[in-house]
Design a protein around this motif. Sequence first.
Motif, short mmCIF file in Angstrom:
data_model
loop_
_atom_site.label_atom_id
_atom_site.label_comp_id
_atom_site.label_asym_id
_atom_site.label_seq_id
_atom_site.Cartn_x
_atom_site.Cartn_y
_atom_site.Cartn_z
N LEU A 88 -3.26 7.07 -1.56
CA LEU A 88 -2.44 7.64 -0.25
C LEU A 88 -1.30 7.79 -0.58
CD1 LEU A 88 -1.85 8.62 3.00
CD2 LEU A 88 -0.65 6.37 3.30
N ILE A 121 -4.06 12.30 0.24
CA ILE A 121 -5.27 11.11 -0.20
C ILE A 121 -5.45 12.28 -1.57
CG2 ILE A 121 -7.28 10.60 -0.04
CD1 ILE A 121 -6.56 10.30 3.32
N VAL A 178 -7.46 6.14 7.87
CA VAL A 178 -5.93 7.66 6.67
C VAL A 178 -6.54 8.78 6.93
CG1 VAL A 178 -5.29 7.78 4.57
CG2 VAL A 178 -5.37 5.81 5.40
N ARG A 179 -8.03 9.67 6.95
CA ARG A 179 -8.14 10.74 7.09
C ARG A 179 -7.39 11.33 8.48
NH1 ARG A 179 -13.59 11.32 2.70
NH2 ARG A 179 -12.44 12.04 1.15
N PRO A 198 1.65 9.44 6.48
CA PRO A 198 0.59 10.33 5.37
C PRO A 198 0.96 11.75 5.42
CG PRO A 198 -0.07 10.49 7.51
CD PRO A 198 0.95 9.20 7.69
N LEU A 238 -5.70 1.72 -1.42
CA LEU A 238 -6.03 2.27 -0.20
C LEU A 238 -6.94 0.59 -0.45
CD1 LEU A 238 -5.82 4.88 0.58
CD2 LEU A 238 -8.22 4.80 1.52
#
Length: 338
Positions: free
Chosen positions: A198, A189, A158-159, A186, A213
């Motif tokens: 997220l 975070i 995700v990052r 996205p 997550l």
Amino acid sequence: MARDAQPFAFAQDKLTFLLALVPYLIDLGRVSVAEAAAHFQVTEKQIRDAVKLIAVSGVPGETTQYQHGDLFDISWDDFDERDEIVITHMVALDDSPRFSSREAAALIAGLQYLQSLPENVDSGVYSSLMDKLARGASERPSQVAIAGSDTTASLAEVRDAVGRGVQIEFDYLSARGSRERRTVDPLRIDSDDENWYLRAWDHARSAVRTFRLDRMTGITVTSTPVTGSHDDVPLGDRLFVGGDDDLTVTIELDPSAMALLGEFVSSVDETAPAGGEGADAQQTASGRVRTRIRVAHMHSLKRLVTAMPSAVTIVDPPEAAAAVVDWARAALDRYRTA
């Protein structure tokens, strides 16, 4: 480089060097003159002279005169025969405040958690800090270990998507127990204690949504760029924003448990209770706090009660209390059957 080092031009430079040399020697325990010279980029003679100066430094005792125990001391055999520096007696430094074993253990646990994050997993800095904390505590800290999180790999993916500005697709298990494939842009975070979330623009709902997550599976980082910059989308400080179909529940809980509401505290209904008296959170005659929260589904309320079974009481609506009671009875029945 050490052989070309110039003498200290000013007294304050030499003092700064000595103040850095002492903790360096104490931290390593045993170090050769050559290693110390290379570390500080000075000559070996400057190191030897500094060590001899340290050996006649200290803090005078009650007599205001220097006695043997008031001075630093080194192992002269190691220094003269093996060219190694070992401080055998320290003064004043032992009087500095130290972490207790519990304080050191708590800090070590926090460093272990930071080390487990994807961007820090290869860093040796945290291991070095943990060793220093263990050595510097007043007593040996308790052995602690932070279990690895199942979301570590998901967090890295995700990052990566946030950094590259591309869309993500995943299956999401909602609080209502339904599973649905989502496509999102996205945005950010966030974390709340041990959970990671997220914040993203949900294309199916044309609105910002928050996703845990650990409820996201089948994550696919696409090559599709996010739609627009989303600079005009207000995220705010709250992780959770109530929806029109949320359930409003009145609860009573111990004042000391307010901080344990976790993600529910951001869902507190900010309108005054029915009757218009007081603010959202009111002190009851029993000393407990009565407040209203908004939950997305009854399952969220069950999680809240499970986390604080003796500290929270559901006041209204009756069907919410009945649902939690039925759920608890069903759980007990399964134990009896087993």
